[in-house]
Design a protein around this motif. Structure first.
Motif, PDB file in Angstrom:
ATOM      1  N   ASP A   1      -5.598  -5.245   0.820  1.00 12.38           N
ATOM      2  CA  ASP A   1      -6.412  -4.634  -0.244  1.00 12.38           C
ATOM      3  C   ASP A   1      -7.467  -3.676   0.297  1.00 12.38           C
ATOM      4  N   GLN A   2      -7.803  -3.785   1.579  1.00 11.48           N
ATOM      5  CA  GLN A   2      -8.827  -2.927   2.167  1.00 11.48           C
ATOM      6  C   GLN A   2      -8.228  -1.865   3.088  1.00 11.48           C
TER       7      GLN A   2
ATOM      8  N   ALA B   1       0.878  -1.178   0.000  1.00  9.42           N
ATOM      9  CA  ALA B   1       0.000   0.000   0.000  1.00  9.42           C
ATOM     10  C   ALA B   1       0.909   1.220   0.000  1.00  9.42           C
ATOM     11  N   PHE B   2       0.711   2.114  -0.985  1.00 13.16           N
ATOM     12  CA  PHE B   2       1.644   3.230  -1.116  1.00 13.16           C
ATOM     13  C   PHE B   2       0.925   4.495  -1.555  1.00 13.16           C
TER      14      PHE B   2
ATOM     15  N   ILE C   1      -6.284  -0.969  14.907  1.00  9.66           N
ATOM     16  CA  ILE C   1      -6.795  -1.439  13.623  1.00  9.66           C
ATOM     17  C   ILE C   1      -5.618  -2.065  12.876  1.00  9.66           C
ATOM     18  N   ALA C   2      -5.743  -3.331  12.566  1.00  6.66           N
ATOM     19  CA  ALA C   2      -4.622  -4.085  11.992  1.00  6.66           C
ATOM     20  C   ALA C   2      -4.807  -4.305  10.498  1.00  6.66           C
ATOM     21  N   ILE C   3      -3.681  -4.381   9.811  1.00  9.78           N
ATOM     22  CA  ILE C   3      -3.645  -4.740   8.402  1.00  9.78           C
ATOM     23  C   ILE C   3      -2.933  -6.083   8.295  1.00  9.78           C
ATOM     24  N   ASP C   4      -3.636  -7.109   7.865  1.00  8.40           N
ATOM     25  CA  ASP C   4      -3.031  -8.430   7.647  1.00  8.40           C
ATOM     26  C   ASP C   4      -2.402  -8.452   6.252  1.00  8.40           C
ATOM     27  N   ILE C   5      -1.116  -8.773   6.211  1.00 12.86           N
ATOM     28  CA  ILE C   5      -0.375  -8.726   4.950  1.00 12.86           C
ATOM     29  C   ILE C   5      -0.114 -10.159   4.474  1.00 12.86           C
TER      30      ILE C   5
ATOM     31  N   ALA D   1      -2.693   3.748  -3.109  1.00 12.52           N
ATOM     32  CA  ALA D   1      -2.771   2.657  -4.076  1.00 12.52           C
ATOM     33  C   ALA D   1      -2.321   1.353  -3.427  1.00 12.52           C
ATOM     34  N   VAL D   2      -2.872   0.263  -3.887  1.00 14.55           N
ATOM     35  CA  VAL D   2      -2.411  -1.067  -3.485  1.00 14.55           C
ATOM     36  C   VAL D   2      -2.018  -1.797  -4.765  1.00 14.55           C
ATOM     37  N   GLY D   3      -0.758  -2.140  -4.866  1.00 13.43           N
ATOM     38  CA  GLY D   3      -0.278  -2.766  -6.092  1.00 13.43           C
ATOM     39  C   GLY D   3       1.168  -3.176  -5.944  1.00 13.43           C
TER      40      GLY D   3
END
Length: 339
Positions: A317-318, A4-5, A335-339, A16-18
């Motif tokens: 992605d979310q 995510a950038f 709030i966590a981001i699972d990678i 963006a996510v890519g």
């Protein structure tokens, strides 16, 4: 690798996510397969403008994170679970040499001055990876690197909190404030908390709050004095600023300590200098912490004294949904981001 950038500044449309180039490890560094990151207010600041923070777009987001070492100078490190100390320091300035790398004038922070943790791979100096206790999952380990480390330094290094003292934590729905509540309670303090959310306050006794205050700024001191039989509190943890600042000063006992790490509603409050010198109040500024403080924090977690609550988990992605959730202020916990 996927990440995510930021591609600009504005709202979620600039996130963006890519695909981004994967980092290449140099000697002395570790390459980490990231498993989780958590969302912090600074992520929103970087998205919105990043003003005053030197950075180059596109830039990968995320300040804290945890994962598994996949490359290192020592084969013994491969496969170890680590959480990241987010500051990359020079190691040679006067502050680094005296054991205060958090004051390093050349520090660059993940997700602020350089690519961050919301990516499949991150490369950092080996000393920036701290081993994760078995009783923490990756999201909980990631949660420690900013909010909990900041609160730890505020309470122990700056305020020098002692067992049996009374602590007042403002805005306890926020990440640092919630961490301060948990840490202070685990340290044997009596903890009073404030929040604008009645719903959040109703849930905080389960996380250690001894008493709650829901009042406008001009009424908070009276409520706090009622709760302390007119004495006031020993320590205030404050990161809001603005109209809260004078209210916070009025809540302190004579000789009390206030520690600030933010100014979310204003950084130019009235100074109230007479109160400060007549009552001999002590004011400390603080942000983040040192790796050795991080190690002490992790030891507490290993001993079961502290467990960061995770409010919600989102897949990479979310990430924009996660940012919107943080902006809403509805969360209680990381709030966590699972990678």
């Amino acid at each position: 690798m996927r990440a995510a950038f930021l591609i600009g500044h504005g709202g979620n449309e600039v996130v963006a996510v890519g695909e981004r180039p994967a980092p290449r490890r140099s000697p002395g560094e570790i390459l980490i397969r990231m498993k989780a990151a958590t969302v912090n207010r600074v992520d929103l600041y970087m998205r919105d403008s990043g003003a005053g923070i030197t950075h180059t777009l596109p830039q990968i987001m995320g300040v804290d994170g945890a994962g598994v070492i996949v490359e290192a100078d020592s084969a013994a490190l491969i496969g170890r679970r680590v959480t990241l100390y987010p500051g990359i320091v020079c190691g040679s300035c006067e502050f680094c040499k005296r054991g205060e790398p958090v004051l390093c004038a050349k520090m660059s922070l993940l997700g602020e001055h350089r690519d961050g943790t919301m990516a499949e791979f991150v490369c950092v100096p080996a000393n920036n990876g701290l081993f994760v206790p078995d009783n923490l999952d990756f999201a909980q380990a990631a949660a420690l690197g900013v909010n909990y480390l900041t609160a730890w330094r505020m309470l122990f290094t700056k305020a020098k909190l002692q067992r049996g003292e009374t602590v007042l934590v403002f805005g306890v729905g926020g990440g640092v404030s919630l961490a301060a509540l948990q840490i202070a309670k685990a340290a044997g303090a009596r903890v009073l908390v404030t929040s604008r959310s009645v719903e959040k306050l109703s849930r905080l006794t389960g996380l250690g709050a001894d008493a709650t205050v829901n009042a406008p700024p001009d009424r908070i001191p009276k409520d706090v004095m009622d709760l302390t039989q007119g004495r006031g509190v020993d320590v205030v943890i404050e990161n809001i600023g603005g109209s809260i600042w004078n209210a916070a000063l009025k809540c302190l006992v004579r000789g009390g300590r206030i520690v600030t790490c933010g100014a979310t509603i204003g950084d130019q409050p009235p100074a109230d200098l007479r109160r400060i010198f007549i009552r001999q109040l002590q004011i400390f500024g603080s942000t983040l912490g040192n790796p050795d403080e991080f190690s002490d924090l992790l030891e507490w977690c290993s001993d079961g004294r502290l467990l960061p609550p995770i409010d919600t988990r989102y897949p990479l992605d979310q990430v924009c949904t996660a940012f919107s959730h943080l902006e809403s202020g509805a969360q209680l916990g990381k709030i966590a981001i699972d990678i």
